[in-house]
Design a protein around this motif. Structure first.
Motif, PDB file in Angstrom:
ATOM      1  N   ALA A   1       0.960  -0.746   0.409  1.00 21.91           N
ATOM      2  CA  ALA A   1       0.236   0.051   0.021  1.00 21.91           C
ATOM      3  C   ALA A   1       1.026   1.076  -0.090  1.00 21.91           C
ATOM      4  O   ALA A   1       0.310   1.982  -0.315  1.00 21.91           O
ATOM      5  CB  ALA A   1      -0.457  -0.061   1.184  1.00 21.91           C
ATOM      6  N   MET A   2       2.228   1.124   0.497  1.00 23.59           N
ATOM      7  CA  MET A   2       2.704   2.625   1.211  1.00 23.59           C
ATOM      8  C   MET A   2       3.408   2.793  -0.296  1.00 23.59           C
ATOM      9  O   MET A   2       3.804   3.653  -0.939  1.00 23.59           O
ATOM     10  CB  MET A   2       3.975   2.379   2.156  1.00 23.59           C
ATOM     11  CG  MET A   2       3.158   2.158   2.921  1.00 23.59           C
ATOM     12  SD  MET A   2       5.200   3.011   3.705  1.00 23.59           S
ATOM     13  CE  MET A   2       3.848   2.318   5.411  1.00 23.59           C
ATOM     14  N   ARG A   3       4.213   1.201  -0.763  1.00 24.92           N
ATOM     15  CA  ARG A   3       4.678   1.566  -2.335  1.00 24.92           C
ATOM     16  C   ARG A   3       3.155   2.484  -3.634  1.00 24.92           C
ATOM     17  O   ARG A   3       4.161   3.227  -4.436  1.00 24.92           O
ATOM     18  CB  ARG A   3       4.796   0.242  -2.873  1.00 24.92           C
ATOM     19  CG  ARG A   3       6.255   0.644  -3.137  1.00 24.92           C
ATOM     20  CD  ARG A   3       7.424  -1.217  -3.403  1.00 24.92           C
ATOM     21  NE  ARG A   3       6.681  -1.987  -3.573  1.00 24.92           N
ATOM     22  CZ  ARG A   3       6.559  -1.593  -5.528  1.00 24.92           C
ATOM     23  NH1 ARG A   3       7.765  -1.037  -5.903  1.00 24.92           N
ATOM     24  NH2 ARG A   3       6.577  -2.941  -5.867  1.00 24.92           N
ATOM     25  N   ALA A   4       2.547   1.109  -3.274  1.00 28.66           N
ATOM     26  CA  ALA A   4       1.496   1.925  -4.010  1.00 28.66           C
ATOM     27  C   ALA A   4       1.112   3.276  -4.367  1.00 28.66           C
ATOM     28  O   ALA A   4       1.016   3.933  -5.335  1.00 28.66           O
ATOM     29  CB  ALA A   4       0.284   1.230  -4.298  1.00 28.66           C
ATOM     30  N   ARG A   5       1.164   4.038  -3.001  1.00 28.34           N
ATOM     31  CA  ARG A   5       1.092   5.544  -2.808  1.00 28.34           C
ATOM     32  C   ARG A   5       2.929   6.306  -3.533  1.00 28.34           C
ATOM     33  O   ARG A   5       2.939   7.388  -2.955  1.00 28.34           O
ATOM     34  CB  ARG A   5       1.657   5.765  -1.196  1.00 28.34           C
ATOM     35  CG  ARG A   5      -0.385   5.231  -1.184  1.00 28.34           C
ATOM     36  CD  ARG A   5      -0.539   5.734  -0.401  1.00 28.34           C
ATOM     37  NE  ARG A   5      -0.550   7.072  -0.079  1.00 28.34           N
ATOM     38  CZ  ARG A   5      -1.760   7.371  -0.142  1.00 28.34           C
ATOM     39  NH1 ARG A   5      -2.859   6.789  -0.498  1.00 28.34           N
ATOM     40  NH2 ARG A   5      -2.460   8.738  -0.227  1.00 28.34           N
ATOM     41  N   GLY A   6       4.279   5.741  -4.035  1.00 25.92           N
ATOM     42  CA  GLY A   6       4.991   6.177  -3.651  1.00 25.92           C
ATOM     43  C   GLY A   6       6.104   5.963  -2.888  1.00 25.92           C
ATOM     44  O   GLY A   6       6.511   6.592  -2.795  1.00 25.92           O
TER      45      GLY A   6
END
Ligand code: GDP
Length: 647
Positions: A212-217
């Motif tokens: 989820a964090m990565r999906a937010r960059g």
């Protein structure tokens, strides 16, 4: 997938060797010739043993670098003798097959290692070990301002394999200082302090949080600890964790847990790993594997040491005086305290009283605590802190930015809120659809088709995978980021969103949560029941992705018979179409005998007095060329056009 347990063969650039030994490339090839090692002008293919001999040869040539040391030393001893950091030695050692910092090295390994640092070794009398003598080595360069920072670690793995237990054990054994009675305030992250350095653990096990964090960059994790229970082996979520970590480019350390159990079989787990492209050190790979027990604590200190070692190899740095960068790890609304956010500082330093923009909220830091609940005035890189004073609850993965005052922070946050309302989704949050993919391809902005495959049974996963992998061509890479048996889950969608992938399901459907998440993040989920249709669709996508290819197609041959001077239009060629046709705007080559005298466009075409679009065989016509008039009677025009050949 096989396991290679052979000595590594590698290609080494002559230029690199020359640089390392401060020799001319010619001197390096001279040594290679002398040793009878085949090479070409730019590189040499060697295995480890040959390389060691080559290095010896080169060392001999430069002559001056010699060191004396006693036998039976450890990599740590070598590091101090060579005046380099232990991780530097370990890095070399890993490329030679690996060991840990404290194992006693065999003589030949020591020789290889030392020579890889450009020294020749002379063995001191082992009975009375002398301190190693080393000639001077140039100081390693350090970038200005950047300092080493603790690694940020996330623990991942299958449910019940012991992630929480391991985090708890580490916290209790290493951070919960006796005076705190072993109970610490939970803030979603903590730091442990060891004699060799500090480690920051993100206390949010679960792949969803990570992705989820990565999906937010936001990428906050430096190292992923993959927990695998020794009595259970690699399970679906273990595989999922592997894909997530690999996809994020985060190195993995494997903790084989529960070794205290009577039915534990850590060796079996280690044997399973290469199947998933994780090659343990034991097999000549680079992945550190640590057997541990989260209950008895056995092996945990070693695991921590290995984390620091891996971190050392990665040379993690940050500038405490640099521009502030931080990410929200988790956040909630607490009664009586208001919005509370756990933040990981990544660059720069956070001070109490700082005005911040956090995603689309803002505030001024009223209070700041560390993981022990102790008040802090400031927090530097890799420090997890809890902050109070935000106007609203931010989301995990939101980035924090420093603002000179609260008013400008509010203004920025307000604009962002408005933007979020209007486009409801930021682009960083989005996946990709096949159609967008085609568009991006034609713009030349992407060349990878990333896919996540879910199917009902193992056999179909393999079948779909195999067929899709064959679709790739030179221009487009079909990358299967993750494949597994099962319904399409929210996690799959998150992973797709983080990696611009499309989720392809065969005989499976998206779960409710996955559907919602996919809509929110604009991730395309395609489900099929017929394998042929699935393959065909992806094939089409790949073709859409191809660079458009044009080919010359012959139109006709036209003879120039006469030059006309027209008052306004300049000079016109009076022609006769002897074969095929010509069209207005088509391309042509004008030949004079065997020489090409012009290549370009036919700009106008006349038949009798009229402008026409096309003239065909047997017709007379008047032709002008774009930007060219120097034709002569007898020149021959070859007309052609460029056509798209991608089917
Ligand atoms: P998670 O779901 O991965 O967070 O797993 P937990 O930490 O909740 O552990 C699952 C179960 O395994 C619990 O009952 C733990 O007590 C047990 N467990 C975890 N680590 C070990 C270990 O090293 N040895 C033994 N014997 N049990 C363990």
């Amino acid at each position: 997938m096989q396991t290679e347990v052979k000595t590594n063969s590698m290609t080494v650039a002559i230029a690199d060797l020359a640089k390392e030994f401060e020799l001319a490339p010619g001197q390096v090839t001279g040594v290679l010739d002398e040793l009878g090692v085949a090479h070409d002008q730019s590189s040499v293919d060697v295995d480890d043993d040959t390389m060691a001999i080559v290095r010896e040869g080169l060392t001999e040539l430069i002559g001056s670098k010699e060191m004396s040391m006693a036998r039976g030393r450890t990599p740590r001893d070598l590091a101090s003798a060579l005046g380099v950091s232990p991780p530097e030695v370990l890095k070399k050692l890993m490329s030679m097959g690996g060991a840990t910092l404290t194992t006693t090295l065999k003589d030949e390994v020591t020789e290889k290692l030392v020579s890889s640092f450009g020294y020749a070794i002379t063995w001191a009398d082992s009975a009375k070990p002398k301190k190693a003598v080393v000639t001077a080595r140039p100081e390693a360069k350090k970038s200005s301002g950047a300092q080493h920072r603790p690694p940020v670690v996330t623990i991942m793995g299958h449910v019940d394999h012991g992630k929480t237990s391991l985090l708890d054990y580490i916290r209790k054994a290493n951070v919960a200082g006796k005076e705190h009675g072993g109970i610490t305030q939970h803030i979603g992250a903590y730091q442990v302090e060891l004699p060799e350095g500090r480690i920051t653990f993100l206390d949010t096990p679960g792949h969803a949080a990570f992705t989820a964090m990565r999906a937010r960059g936001a990428q906050v994790t430096d190292i992923a600890i993959l927990v695998v229970a020794a009595d259970d082996g690699i399970m679906p979520q273990t595989k999922e964790a592997i894909s997530h970590a690999k996809n994020a480019g985060v190195p993995i350390i494997v903790a084989v847990n529960k070794i205290d159990r009577p039915d534990a079989n850590p060796d079996k787990v280690i044997q399973q790993l290469p199947e998933f492209d994780i090659i343990p050190e034991q097999y000549g790979g680079q992945v550190i594997v640590c057997p541990v027990s989260a209950i008895t604590g056995e092996g945990v200190p070693h695991l921590l040491e290995m984390i620091l070692l891996q971190a050392g190899v990665m040379e993690l740095t940050a500038d405490p005086k640099g521009e502030l960068k931080g990410t929200v790890i988790e956040a909630k609304l607490e009664k009586g305290r208001g919005p509370v956010a756990t933040i990981l500082v990544q660059e720069g330093t956070l001070h109490i009283g700082d005005a911040l923009v956090v995603g689309s909220t803002f505030g001024r830091i009223k209070a700041m605590n560390d993981y022990l609940g102790e008040k802090l005035k400031d927090a530097g890189p890799s420090t997890p802190v809890e902050i109070l004073g935000l106007s609203d609850v931010p989301a995990a993965g939101d980035v924090i930015e420093f603002e000179p005052d609260e008013r400008s922070a509010r203004a920025i946050a307000d604009t962002r809120k408005e933007k979020v309302r209007t486009d409801s989704l930021s682009t960083a949050d989005r996946g990709i659809t096949l159609q967008e993919l085609r568009a991006r391809l034609s713009e030349g902005t992407t060349k990878d088709l990333n896919l996540i495959i879910k199917a009902d049974v193992h056999g179909s996963v393999e079948a779909v995978r195999g067929m899709l992998e064959k679709i790739a061509n030179e221009e487009v890479t079909v990358k299967i980021i993750y494949s597994a048996v099962g319904q399409i889950t929210e996690n799959d969608v998150l992973l797709a969103s983080a990696s611009n992938a499309i989720v392809v399901g065969f005989n499976v459907k998206p779960e409710g949560g996955a559907k919602k998440e996919a809509e929110k993040r604009k991730v395309e989920i395609r489900t099929y029941n017929i394998i042929y249709e699935l393959i065909e669709d992806i094939e089409k996508a790949v073709k859409g992705m191809l660079e458009p290819k044009f080919e010359e197609q012959y139109l006709g041959t036209i003879e120039i018979r006469v030059r006309f001077q027209l008052s306004r239009k300049g000079i016109v060629a009076g022609c006769y179409v002897s074969d095929g046709k010509a069209t207005r705007g088509c391309l042509c080559r004008v030949m004079r005998g065997n020489d090409q005298v012009f290549q370009g466009k036919i700009s106008s075409l006349k038949h009798l007095k009229d402008d026409v679009k096309e003239v065909t065989v047997g017709m007379e016509c008047g032709i002008t060329f774009e930007g060219w008039e120097a034709f002569q009677e007898g020149d021959v025009i070859n007309a052609y056009e460029m056509v798209l050949v991608n089917e």
